[in-house]
Scaffold this active site. Sequence first.
Site, PDB file in Angstrom:
ATOM      1  N   LEU A 114       0.805  -1.351  -0.032  1.00  0.00           N
ATOM      2  CA  LEU A 114       0.071  -0.028  -0.040  1.00  0.00           C
ATOM      3  C   LEU A 114       0.702   1.245  -0.114  1.00  0.00           C
ATOM      4  CD1 LEU A 114      -2.522  -1.142   2.488  1.00  0.00           C
ATOM      5  CD2 LEU A 114      -2.816  -1.240  -0.005  1.00  0.00           C
ATOM      6  N   HIS A 137      -3.465   4.376  -2.614  1.00  0.00           N
ATOM      7  CA  HIS A 137      -4.227   3.243  -1.676  1.00  0.00           C
ATOM      8  C   HIS A 137      -5.101   4.142  -0.664  1.00  0.00           C
ATOM      9  CE1 HIS A 137      -1.513   0.324  -3.503  1.00  0.00           C
ATOM     10  NE2 HIS A 137      -2.876  -0.404  -4.054  1.00  0.00           N
ATOM     11  N   GLN A 197      -5.540 -12.321 -12.545  1.00  0.00           N
ATOM     12  CA  GLN A 197      -5.585 -10.985 -13.601  1.00  0.00           C
ATOM     13  C   GLN A 197      -4.045 -10.711 -14.153  1.00  0.00           C
ATOM     14  OE1 GLN A 197      -6.903  -8.352 -10.144  1.00  0.00           O
ATOM     15  NE2 GLN A 197      -5.378  -6.853 -11.081  1.00  0.00           N
ATOM     16  N   LYS A 211      -6.231   5.880 -11.784  1.00  0.00           N
ATOM     17  CA  LYS A 211      -4.729   5.648 -12.549  1.00  0.00           C
ATOM     18  C   LYS A 211      -4.752   4.377 -13.332  1.00  0.00           C
ATOM     19  CE  LYS A 211      -0.419   3.444 -11.719  1.00  0.00           C
ATOM     20  NZ  LYS A 211      -0.778   2.097 -11.614  1.00  0.00           N
ATOM     21  N   ASP A 212      -5.780   3.269 -13.079  1.00  0.00           N
ATOM     22  CA  ASP A 212      -6.134   2.298 -13.533  1.00  0.00           C
ATOM     23  C   ASP A 212      -7.331   2.459 -14.383  1.00  0.00           C
ATOM     24  OD1 ASP A 212      -4.072   0.056 -12.795  1.00  0.00           O
ATOM     25  OD2 ASP A 212      -4.897   1.046 -10.893  1.00  0.00           O
ATOM     26  N   SER A 261       2.484   0.249  -6.724  1.00  0.00           N
ATOM     27  CA  SER A 261       3.305  -0.738  -6.063  1.00  0.00           C
ATOM     28  C   SER A 261       4.410  -1.203  -6.762  1.00  0.00           C
ATOM     29  CB  SER A 261       2.135  -1.801  -5.545  1.00  0.00           C
ATOM     30  OG  SER A 261       1.176  -1.603  -4.918  1.00  0.00           O
TER      31      SER A 261
HETATM   32  P1  AMP Z   1      -3.851  -2.222  -6.921  1.00  0.00           P
HETATM   33  O1  AMP Z   1      -3.372  -2.542  -5.480  1.00  0.00           O
HETATM   34  O2  AMP Z   1      -2.616  -1.569  -7.776  1.00  0.00           O
HETATM   35  O3  AMP Z   1      -4.649  -3.146  -7.515  1.00  0.00           O
HETATM   36  O4  AMP Z   1      -4.720  -0.842  -6.527  1.00  0.00           O
HETATM   37  C1  AMP Z   1      -5.760  -0.596  -5.700  1.00  0.00           C
HETATM   38  C2  AMP Z   1      -6.481   0.513  -6.068  1.00  0.00           C
HETATM   39  O5  AMP Z   1      -5.904   1.642  -6.075  1.00  0.00           O
HETATM   40  C3  AMP Z   1      -7.151   0.425  -7.634  1.00  0.00           C
HETATM   41  O6  AMP Z   1      -8.294   0.829  -7.736  1.00  0.00           O
HETATM   42  C4  AMP Z   1      -5.978   1.394  -8.010  1.00  0.00           C
HETATM   43  O7  AMP Z   1      -6.448   2.120  -9.270  1.00  0.00           O
HETATM   44  C5  AMP Z   1      -5.764   2.373  -6.898  1.00  0.00           C
HETATM   45  N1  AMP Z   1      -4.711   3.103  -7.029  1.00  0.00           N
HETATM   46  C6  AMP Z   1      -3.416   2.443  -7.209  1.00  0.00           C
HETATM   47  N2  AMP Z   1      -2.556   3.522  -7.415  1.00  0.00           N
HETATM   48  C7  AMP Z   1      -3.120   4.638  -7.187  1.00  0.00           C
HETATM   49  C8  AMP Z   1      -2.665   6.017  -7.309  1.00  0.00           C
HETATM   50  N3  AMP Z   1      -1.494   6.400  -7.630  1.00  0.00           N
HETATM   51  N4  AMP Z   1      -3.705   6.893  -7.344  1.00  0.00           N
HETATM   52  C9  AMP Z   1      -4.894   6.780  -6.984  1.00  0.00           C
HETATM   53  N5  AMP Z   1      -5.335   5.399  -7.167  1.00  0.00           N
HETATM   54  C10 AMP Z   1      -4.513   4.676  -7.316  1.00  0.00           C
END
Ligand code: AMP
Length: 279
Positions: A33, A37, A61, A149-150, A186
Site C-alpha cells: 500500500l 491506496h 489478472q 490510475k487504472d 506498488s
Molecule cells: P492495486 O493494489 O494496484 O490493485 O490498486 C488498488 C486500487 O488503488 C485500484 O483501484 C487502483 O486504481 C488504486 N490506485 C493505485 N495507485 C493509485 C494512485 N497512484 N492514485 C490513485 N489510486 C490508485
Amino acid sequence: MRILKSADEYSEFSESFRRRGSSVGFVPTMGALHEGHLSLVRRAQKENHFTTVSVFVNPSQFNDPGDYHKYPRHEVTDLALLEAEGVDAVFLPDKEEVFPEPDNTRYELGPAAKVLEGKFRPGHFNGVASVVKRFLELAHPNKAYFGLKDYQQYLVVKYLVSGLHLDTEIIGCPIVREPNGLAMSSRNERLNPAEREKAGRLYESLQMIKETNQGRPSDELGSAGRAYLKQFTGIEVEYFAVVDPETMRKPDPDDGSIPRRALLAAHIGGVRLIDNMGI
Ligand code: AMP
C-alpha cells in the site's frame, strides 16, 4: 480493526453492518500500500459509516506469471497502515477462499476491455472482473472505490457492475502522484532511484500533450507523446493513445472540442508502468 481471512466471515461482517442500516465502503487492493491506496480509504471513510479493504494479489489478472511472482507483498506493513487509518475490517483471503472453484466465465466487459490494456494484457480484465464480482457479491458494499490510475479498469468495473445489476456504486478517485509526477504504484518500488526519476518523464509527456492538444487530431497527439518519450534512453513505450474517455475509441469530432483522455504504458528498468490524464 478486524482481520478476516474466510469469505464467510467477511460476508457476515459486512452483512452485520448493513442489518444495522449502516453504509459500507469497500476498497479492493493488491497490497504493498501507498498514498494512492490510502486516498481511496480516506474517501471511503468520509462517505460511509464503515470501511473495509481487501488485500489480495489476484493471480487470475496477471497475464505474465513472472510479474505475479515479482509483485511486492508487505502484509505486516499494510496491516499497520490500515490500522493507523482506522479501517474497520481487512479481508485478507487465500486464493482458495476467493476461488474455491476456478471461475472460467468469459465476462462481457464492454468496449474499454478490448483496447490498449485489454489488447496488451490478454485475459487481464477478465481476471479483474472475476475477483471484483466475487468480492462485491460476498459483501454487497454500498460503494466501492477505484483509482483513475487504472482508468480502463474503472470503466470495465462500472460496465460489469451495471450489466450484472450489482447494488454497489463504483466511485473513481483521482491519481495520487510522487513529487516528480510519477503516478504512485506498488510496482514503483522495483525501480532504482535513477529509474524512478526517469519515470517522471511519463507524467511530463502527458502534461505536454495536454498543453498542446488544441485542435490537433488524436493520432497526431499519440505520435507526439511517443516521440517525446523516445528522446530518453531506457523508456520503452508500449502504447501512447488519445481516445474518447467513455468509448475508448477515436474521438468524434476529433478536434479537441470534446474531452479526450491520453493513456500510456511503458517499460522502465524491466517494470511495466501505466498512466493517463484527461486532456
Ligand atoms: P492495486 O493494489 O494496484 O490493485 O490498486 C488498488 C486500487 O488503488 C485500484 O483501484 C487502483 O486504481 C488504486 N490506485 C493505485 N495507485 C493509485 C494512485 N497512484 N492514485 C490513485 N489510486 C490508485
